[in-house]
Design a protein around this motif. Structure first.
Motif, PDB file in Angstrom:
ATOM      1  N   THR A  72       0.826  -1.106  -0.052  1.00  0.00           N
ATOM      2  CA  THR A  72       0.024   0.026  -0.142  1.00  0.00           C
ATOM      3  C   THR A  72       0.928   1.230   0.018  1.00  0.00           C
ATOM      4  OG1 THR A  72      -1.967  -1.234   1.347  1.00  0.00           O
ATOM      5  CG2 THR A  72      -1.789   1.309   1.169  1.00  0.00           C
ATOM      6  N   ILE A  73       0.560   1.917  -0.986  1.00  0.00           N
ATOM      7  CA  ILE A  73       1.448   3.267  -0.920  1.00  0.00           C
ATOM      8  C   ILE A  73       0.867   4.282  -0.136  1.00  0.00           C
ATOM      9  CG2 ILE A  73       2.071   5.203  -2.737  1.00  0.00           C
ATOM     10  CD1 ILE A  73       2.049   3.127  -4.820  1.00  0.00           C
ATOM     11  N   GLY A  74      -0.319   4.360   0.015  1.00  0.00           N
ATOM     12  CA  GLY A  74      -1.215   5.445   0.788  1.00  0.00           C
ATOM     13  C   GLY A  74      -2.341   5.874   0.511  1.00  0.00           C
ATOM     14  N   LYS A  75      -3.142   6.657   1.360  1.00  0.00           N
ATOM     15  CA  LYS A  75      -4.561   6.970   1.083  1.00  0.00           C
ATOM     16  C   LYS A  75      -4.677   7.938  -0.020  1.00  0.00           C
ATOM     17  CE  LYS A  75      -6.683   5.435   5.415  1.00  0.00           C
ATOM     18  NZ  LYS A  75      -7.574   5.536   6.560  1.00  0.00           N
ATOM     19  N   SER A  76      -5.534   8.070  -0.630  1.00  0.00           N
ATOM     20  CA  SER A  76      -5.681   9.223  -1.536  1.00  0.00           C
ATOM     21  C   SER A  76      -6.062  10.364  -1.116  1.00  0.00           C
ATOM     22  CB  SER A  76      -6.995   8.852  -2.723  1.00  0.00           C
ATOM     23  OG  SER A  76      -8.199   8.814  -1.886  1.00  0.00           O
ATOM     24  N   THR A  77      -6.289  10.525   0.149  1.00  0.00           N
ATOM     25  CA  THR A  77      -6.391  11.878   1.061  1.00  0.00           C
ATOM     26  C   THR A  77      -5.157  12.214   1.341  1.00  0.00           C
ATOM     27  OG1 THR A  77      -7.067  10.597   3.076  1.00  0.00           O
ATOM     28  CG2 THR A  77      -8.818  11.479   1.609  1.00  0.00           C
ATOM     29  N   THR A  78      -4.052  11.329   1.471  1.00  0.00           N
ATOM     30  CA  THR A  78      -2.676  11.658   1.800  1.00  0.00           C
ATOM     31  C   THR A  78      -1.937  11.978   0.570  1.00  0.00           C
ATOM     32  OG1 THR A  78      -3.135  10.180   3.607  1.00  0.00           O
ATOM     33  CG2 THR A  78      -0.794  10.984   3.300  1.00  0.00           C
ATOM     34  N   TYR A  79      -1.931  11.301  -0.200  1.00  0.00           N
ATOM     35  CA  TYR A  79      -1.283  11.346  -1.576  1.00  0.00           C
ATOM     36  C   TYR A  79      -2.009  11.951  -2.702  1.00  0.00           C
ATOM     37  CZ  TYR A  79       2.674   8.808   0.548  1.00  0.00           C
ATOM     38  OH  TYR A  79       3.609   8.496   1.516  1.00  0.00           O
ATOM     39  N   THR A  80      -1.489  12.937  -3.619  1.00  0.00           N
ATOM     40  CA  THR A  80      -1.855  13.082  -5.035  1.00  0.00           C
ATOM     41  C   THR A  80      -1.817  11.986  -5.867  1.00  0.00           C
ATOM     42  OG1 THR A  80       0.029  14.162  -5.706  1.00  0.00           O
ATOM     43  CG2 THR A  80      -1.732  15.641  -4.524  1.00  0.00           C
ATOM     44  N   LEU A  81      -2.405  12.073  -6.898  1.00  0.00           N
ATOM     45  CA  LEU A  81      -2.349  10.991  -7.965  1.00  0.00           C
ATOM     46  C   LEU A  81      -0.810  11.121  -8.327  1.00  0.00           C
ATOM     47  CD1 LEU A  81      -2.918   8.741  -9.852  1.00  0.00           C
ATOM     48  CD2 LEU A  81      -4.149  10.298 -11.258  1.00  0.00           C
TER      49      LEU A  81
END
Length: 354
Positions: A59-68
């Protein structure tokens, strides 16, 4: 020929949860995609195959934490690690068994250099004196809200509410960094938790008489610390800006002192024009040829500025009491601004000076 459309931000924003977890794969970035859980949580994931091992997912991270864009950049970096023989998932799992002390060493080397010198010294001091003595050998993945509460309670027991708040802030920033670096699985346990104490904002302004008393008391101190406080009084700068000053920031020809953006609170370079009195104080300091800082400590092997610690402040308080009671170093900056206004200096000029 079939044309593939890469994953877009609109795809991420409009993805709806279903009864079962599913993943929207990015055709142009093999193994990279967006995982959508039934709860509505969205996370970027990466599938890869480490050398000699089965396919794994990280898992890279949540969409609320990282931009695309950030998630894609992270995915590319992870794939490069795989090419070099590393297994990111295994590395990530191993990092969760590190102790708080081991993770702090990484934090100190990678994150703290981004802070101003004064702020960095204070954070290091809080870790070394207030946090690590109690949880140094505890696995980072087991740190809970209760652990932090126990540390803060010890400081409150000493009747130091402001320090207790600072310990809470420092620990919260540390745990947030650990989560973003994927060292811990769960988000910062202190997120959304208010500070332990409500400390009212200070409005103390030293009178001209009290400022004079403090000035002459500084002259009686034998350390560089007294000169540092006098420079604060002559410039109205923040103490971290003064006590972290480097000699190469001062241009003696134009009598200007340029504080770089890395050392200012608003991250904008600040040019200070030195008055005759400020020049006299600065030139009265003992400066060695190999000296790097204006107020450089003589007790460290590596060049380092002196710290604006409480022991020196207590010495200064003893010299000025009972003439100037109930004051702190930061009150000087407020007092400088207040007295400039009383002298008729325009508000916008005061703002530029500060």
């Amino acid at each position: 020929m079939r044309h593939y459309r890469k994953l877009s931000q609109n795809d991420i924003d409009t993805a709806k949860p279903k009864d079962r977890e599913y993943t929207i794969w990015d055709p142009l970035y093999s193994g990279f995609g967006l995982r959508v859980r039934p709860s509505g949580s969205k996370s970027y994931v990466l599938l890869y195959r480490a050398y000699g091992r089965k396919q794994r997912r990280i898992t890279i991270g949540k969409s609320t934490t990282y931009t695309l864009k950030e998630a894609r950049r992270r995915a590319v970096a992870l794939l490069r690690q795989v090419e070099d023989g590393f297994d990111p998932a295994a590395e990530k799992a191993a990092s969760r068994n590190l102790t708080v002390d081991q993770v702090y060493q990484r934090y100190r080397d990678s994150r703290l250099p981004e802070l101003s010198s004064g702020h960095r010294v204070r954070v290091e001091g809080i870790f070394e004196n207030r946090i690590l003595p109690f949880i140094r050998n505890k696995p980072i993945g087991t740190i809970s809200r209760g652990d932090v509460r126990d540390i803060v309670s010890r400081v409150n027991w000493e009747r130091k509410p402001s320090m207790a708040n600072n310990v809470h802030r420092v620990m919260s920033a540390f745990l947030s960094w650990c989560y973003l670096e994927e060292i811990i699985v769960h988000p910062n346990p202190l997120s959304g938790i208010p500070l332990p104490n409500q400390c009212p904002s200070r409005d103390r302004v030293l009178s001209p008489y009290e400022m004079a008393i403090v000035w002459h008391a500084c002259s009686e101190l034998t350390s560089l610390w007294g000169a540092g406080v006098q420079i604060l009084m002559l410039t109205g700068l923040r103490r971290s800006e003064v006590f972290g000053a480097r000699l190469n920031e001062i241009d003696w020809r134009t009598r200007t002192w340029t504080i770089p953006s890395a050392r200012t609170k608003n991250r904008h370079a600040h040019r200070v024009y030195l008055s005759d009195a400020a020049v006299r104080v600065v030139k009265s300091l003992p400066i060695r040829e190999d000296q790097e800082y204006l107020l450089q400590s003589e007790h460290t092997k590596e060049p380092r500025p002196i710290t604006e610690n409480t022991s020196n402040f207590r010495k200064l308080q003893k010299l000025v009491e009972p003439d100037a009671m109930d004051w702190c170093i930061h009150d000087i900056r407020r007092s400088v601004a207040t007295h400039m206004a009383e002298l008729g200096v325009e508000p916008h000029v005061i703002e530029v000076v500060l």
